[in-house]
Design a protein around this motif. Structure first.
Motif, PDB file in Angstrom:
ATOM      1  N   ASP A  68      -2.808  14.662  -7.032  1.00  0.00           N
ATOM      2  CA  ASP A  68      -3.106  15.992  -7.569  1.00  0.00           C
ATOM      3  C   ASP A  68      -4.354  16.590  -6.922  1.00  0.00           C
ATOM      4  OD1 ASP A  68      -0.921  16.048  -9.229  1.00  0.00           O
ATOM      5  OD2 ASP A  68      -1.986  15.285 -10.975  1.00  0.00           O
ATOM      6  N   GLY A  69      -4.510  16.360  -5.625  1.00  0.00           N
ATOM      7  CA  GLY A  69      -5.590  16.988  -4.877  1.00  0.00           C
ATOM      8  C   GLY A  69      -6.917  16.262  -4.929  1.00  0.00           C
TER       9      GLY A  69
ATOM     10  N   ALA B 139       2.677   6.267  -7.233  1.00  0.00           N
ATOM     11  CA  ALA B 139       1.624   7.038  -7.899  1.00  0.00           C
ATOM     12  C   ALA B 139       1.734   8.534  -7.611  1.00  0.00           C
ATOM     13  CB  ALA B 139       0.254   6.538  -7.449  1.00  0.00           C
ATOM     14  N   LYS B 140       2.753   8.932  -6.838  1.00  0.00           N
ATOM     15  CA  LYS B 140       2.970  10.335  -6.462  1.00  0.00           C
ATOM     16  C   LYS B 140       1.768  10.900  -5.699  1.00  0.00           C
ATOM     17  CE  LYS B 140       6.215  11.246 -10.216  1.00  0.00           C
ATOM     18  NZ  LYS B 140       6.546  12.047 -11.411  1.00  0.00           N
ATOM     19  N   ALA B 141       1.214  10.066  -4.838  1.00  0.00           N
ATOM     20  CA  ALA B 141       0.096  10.504  -3.996  1.00  0.00           C
ATOM     21  C   ALA B 141       0.612  11.397  -2.881  1.00  0.00           C
ATOM     22  CB  ALA B 141      -0.618   9.286  -3.405  1.00  0.00           C
TER      23      ALA B 141
ATOM     24  N   LEU C 181       0.824  -1.208   0.000  1.00  0.00           N
ATOM     25  CA  LEU C 181       0.000   0.000   0.000  1.00  0.00           C
ATOM     26  C   LEU C 181       0.861   1.263   0.000  1.00  0.00           C
ATOM     27  CD1 LEU C 181      -2.774  -1.028   2.573  1.00  0.00           C
ATOM     28  CD2 LEU C 181      -2.924  -1.039   0.083  1.00  0.00           C
ATOM     29  N   LEU C 182       1.941   1.260   0.781  1.00  0.00           N
ATOM     30  CA  LEU C 182       2.805   2.439   0.855  1.00  0.00           C
ATOM     31  C   LEU C 182       3.609   2.628  -0.428  1.00  0.00           C
ATOM     32  CD1 LEU C 182       4.225   2.171   4.509  1.00  0.00           C
ATOM     33  CD2 LEU C 182       2.316   3.549   3.695  1.00  0.00           C
ATOM     34  N   ALA C 183       4.195   1.540  -0.920  1.00  0.00           N
ATOM     35  CA  ALA C 183       5.040   1.644  -2.118  1.00  0.00           C
ATOM     36  C   ALA C 183       4.233   2.108  -3.328  1.00  0.00           C
ATOM     37  CB  ALA C 183       5.709   0.301  -2.406  1.00  0.00           C
TER      38      ALA C 183
ATOM     39  N   ILE D  73      -7.211   5.727   9.325  1.00  0.00           N
ATOM     40  CA  ILE D  73      -5.795   6.103   9.255  1.00  0.00           C
ATOM     41  C   ILE D  73      -5.567   6.971   8.030  1.00  0.00           C
ATOM     42  CG2 ILE D  73      -3.423   5.238   9.083  1.00  0.00           C
ATOM     43  CD1 ILE D  73      -4.525   2.571  10.244  1.00  0.00           C
ATOM     44  N   VAL D  74      -4.960   8.122   8.244  1.00  0.00           N
ATOM     45  CA  VAL D  74      -4.561   8.983   7.129  1.00  0.00           C
ATOM     46  C   VAL D  74      -3.065   9.244   7.253  1.00  0.00           C
ATOM     47  CG1 VAL D  74      -4.811  11.218   6.001  1.00  0.00           C
ATOM     48  CG2 VAL D  74      -6.820  10.072   6.947  1.00  0.00           C
ATOM     49  N   MET D  75      -2.336   8.981   6.176  1.00  0.00           N
ATOM     50  CA  MET D  75      -0.889   9.212   6.157  1.00  0.00           C
ATOM     51  C   MET D  75      -0.554  10.232   5.087  1.00  0.00           C
ATOM     52  SD  MET D  75       0.549   5.328   6.690  1.00  0.00           S
ATOM     53  CE  MET D  75      -0.756   4.499   5.784  1.00  0.00           C
ATOM     54  N   ARG D  76       0.036  11.332   5.490  1.00  0.00           N
ATOM     55  CA  ARG D  76       0.483  12.354   4.536  1.00  0.00           C
ATOM     56  C   ARG D  76       1.918  12.061   4.138  1.00  0.00           C
ATOM     57  NH1 ARG D  76      -0.973  18.445   3.821  1.00  0.00           N
ATOM     58  NH2 ARG D  76      -2.550  17.231   2.762  1.00  0.00           N
ATOM     59  N   ILE D  77       2.155  11.981   2.825  1.00  0.00           N
ATOM     60  CA  ILE D  77       3.486  11.656   2.296  1.00  0.00           C
ATOM     61  C   ILE D  77       4.266  12.943   2.086  1.00  0.00           C
ATOM     62  CG2 ILE D  77       4.750  10.583   0.396  1.00  0.00           C
ATOM     63  CD1 ILE D  77       2.238   8.825  -0.063  1.00  0.00           C
ATOM     64  N   LEU D  78       5.386  13.050   2.769  1.00  0.00           N
ATOM     65  CA  LEU D  78       6.236  14.234   2.651  1.00  0.00           C
ATOM     66  C   LEU D  78       7.484  13.850   1.864  1.00  0.00           C
ATOM     67  CD1 LEU D  78       5.935  15.475   6.349  1.00  0.00           C
ATOM     68  CD2 LEU D  78       4.615  16.252   4.369  1.00  0.00           C
TER      69      LEU D  78
END
Length: 594
Positions: A239-240, A218-220, A211-213, A303-308
């Motif tokens: 893209d929002g 996908a540049k999420a 799920l993470l990879a 669960i919400v994970m923001r990718i930095l």
């Protein structure tokens, strides 16, 4: 031509076909000989070498091969969707290795798009494997690879999840005891988790890694794992906009949550209160931070994970999307000797990117720049960055107060959240420091009234403020499937588009949109641009601030002095063919003048 482009073409061109190209004057004899010499010394395929040397274009090469081999040449972008039952006829490993793709099936015939029409052995294998007659068409390798990525990417996720499910047996989810850090993760001093495919990892670990990879690939910007009464949903924000993804069964809900909590060093036994944490990942050699938020809901924990991803923050100011007038004001105020520059906008509007880009331009050996952030999203060389840690008393206000004893020239405060922080920032600006910060308001003029509501005296605001920037991110039209169409000028005028900006021909105005292709996942959009409303605080505005004018009066004064609103910027990008009317309405509907 770059080496990267050379490798996007795998057409195996025989010596005989090379001679035919010379005979048809497609290339010269000398060019063919040079390409053959390179092939003899360095290896590689003749077609790729000819294109790499700019002796022929990819399109001409494909057309020539199409004519000589008697094979139709197709553009995969113009084909309709391919169904899963057709994709599954050819294994992913073969599609990737031989650069081919099944595109249609009619009765007992399977049509395959190939990049190398001379690779007949694999076609014989496919005929035996599928039990179907195989017909081939010619397509560019770059298009085949993109389409393979699109279709097999989804199947890979589903297949990976199915394989993982088989490992768990039929008795439900894996026990929590099996959800633990691997030995490599325990030994990592900086707590960086490396994502890699490993059949030895526990199934839940593999499931989370998939799920993470895939989200990072996908540049999420965000991953949402959402529990519902009878199912689990996974969505990526790209893209929002949220896009649903293949999800594990509902029975894995608790084990997934526990695994993610372990990765974020959170309490796995706590299910009643919200928790926040961070995960550091290493994937494909680059480090990526995730901000994790876990919220108890009725059916389970959401669960919400923001990718930095720090690579997304390395953007030049000129590439952000500033209009020329707005850019001139921004450059002037960001280079002032002292004062406050505020960036406003909702979460995910690109404020951090704008700030980092500005600081990168101002970063010189003769300037002392200090930042206090939560979190430090990207480490800028030559800049002193402080991470907020409220548990030990290191808040924005405490960090900012300490900065003033560190002889800074430029200060960046990640976010102004309270009266104490903004008072210290104003004090720093009035004592000769240039301050950058962010504030959550809908537009530029609203930031001034918001500061007044927080308790800041008008005379302090008027003295310290240099500019307020409100920003949004609009999706850009995909360059690969962009098309021009016409709309009625009267319709645009009703949406508030000034007639003098339109290029009207017979009552119509040309605009652009994306048809939807493999590159943009059929959305018509790829990437984003900024919309910037920049309010410069000059003498006229200072008088309004001192008179405690409301936001509408301040905004009207700004417009009279040349300020472009968010809507104005969106209109320019629509008429310039960079985004669509739908995006303009979505982002700036509240600004429509009555």
């Amino acid at each position: 031509m770059s080496d990267a482009h050379v490798h996007t073409i795998s057409l195996g061109l025989s010596r005989r076909l090379g001679d035919l190209m010379v005979e048809s004057e497609t290339i010269s004899k000398q060019q063919l000989q040079e390409a053959l010499d390179i092939q003899r010394k360095e290896g590689g395929k003749l077609g790729a070498i000819l294109v790499g040397k700019d002796y022929i274009t990819e399109e001409k090469l494909l057309q020539f091969l199409s004519q000589q081999c008697g094979i139709s040449y197709v553009s995969l972008e113009k084909l309709g969707p391919i169904t899963d039952d057709i994709i599954k006829l050819v294994p992913e490993s073969i599609a990737r290795q031989h650069v081919l793709l099944p595109i249609r099936k009619a009765k007992d015939k399977l049509t395959i798009a190939v990049a190398d029409p001379l690779n007949v052995l694999v076609l014989d294998d496919l005929k035996l494997m599928t039990g179907l007659d195989v017909d081939i068409v010619l397509a560019a390798e770059s298009e085949i690879q993109a389409t393979v990525e699109k279709y097999y990417g989804t199947l890979t996720t589903q297949g990976a999840l199915e394989d993982i499910l088989k490992q768990t047996g039929q008795n439900g989810a894996e026990s929590i005891e099996n959800v633990e850090l691997t030995e490599e993760e325990k030994l990592a001093g900086d707590n960086i988790i490396t994502l890699k495919k490993s059949g030895e990892d526990a199934p839940i670990i593999q499931m989370v890694n998939v799920l993470l990879a895939n989200a990072i690939k996908a540049k999420a910007s965000d991953i949402h794992i959402e529990p519902f009464p009878k199912q689990l949903k996974v969505r990526y924000r790209i893209d929002g906009v949220l896009h649903e993804q293949p999800a594990p069964p509902k029975r894995f809900q608790n084990a997934l949550a526990s695994r993610i909590k372990i990765m974020a060093t959170l309490d796995i036994s706590e299910h009643r209160v919200p928790q926040d944490g961070r995960i550091k990942l290493k994937i494909d050699g680059r480090e990526i931070d995730l901000r994790v938020s876990i919220l108890p809901c009725a059916p389970g924990e959401k669960i919400v994970m923001r990718i930095l991803d720090s690579s997304g923050l390395r953007v030049k100011l000129e590439d952000l999307g500033f209009e020329p007038e707005a850019n001139a004001v921004f450059q002037k105020c960001m280079r002032a000797p002292y004062g406050i520059n505020l960036i406003t906008g909702p979460t995910g509007s690109g404020k951090s990117t704008t700030l980092y880009s500005a600081l990168s331009q101002l970063n010189h050996p003769d300037v002392n720049i200090m930042t206090v952030e939560d979190p430090v999203e990207y480490q800028l060389p030559g800049i002193n960055q402080v991470q907020v840690n409220a548990d030990v008393g290191l808040t924005f206000a405490a960090g900012l107060r300490s900065f003033l004893r560190q002889d800074p020239d430029i200060i960046m405060v990640g976010e102004i959240r309270d009266l104490e922080t903004i008072n210290i920032a104003i004090n720093a600006a009035l004592t000769g420091h240039l301050v950058f910060s962010t504030l959550h308001t809908n537009d530029a003029s609203g930031a001034i009234t918001r500061m007044g509501m927080m308790g800041i005296e008008p005379f302090l605001m008027s003295s310290a403020l240099l500019m307020v920037v409100a920003q949004r991110l609009t999706r850009s039209i995909c360059k690969d499937c962009r098309e021009i169409y016409e709309v009625d000028a009267a319709w645009l005028k009703a949406l508030g588009v000034p007639e003098q900006l339109m290029q009207v021909q017979n009552g119509k105005v040309p605009l652009a949109r994306g048809r939807g292709c493999e590159e943009c996942a059929k959305t018509g959009y790829r990437g984003r641009l900024g919309l910037y409303e920049i309010l410069e605080v000059n003498d006229a505005l200072r008088q309004l601030i001192l008179a405690k004018a409301n936001a509408n009066q301040i905004k009207e004064m700004g417009r009279k002095q040349g300020m472009l609103t968010l809507r104005d910027c969106a209109i320019r990008k629509v008429l310039g063919g960079l985004t669509t009317v739908e995006e303009m309405i979505r982002l700036t509907a509240s600004e429509v003048e009555k």
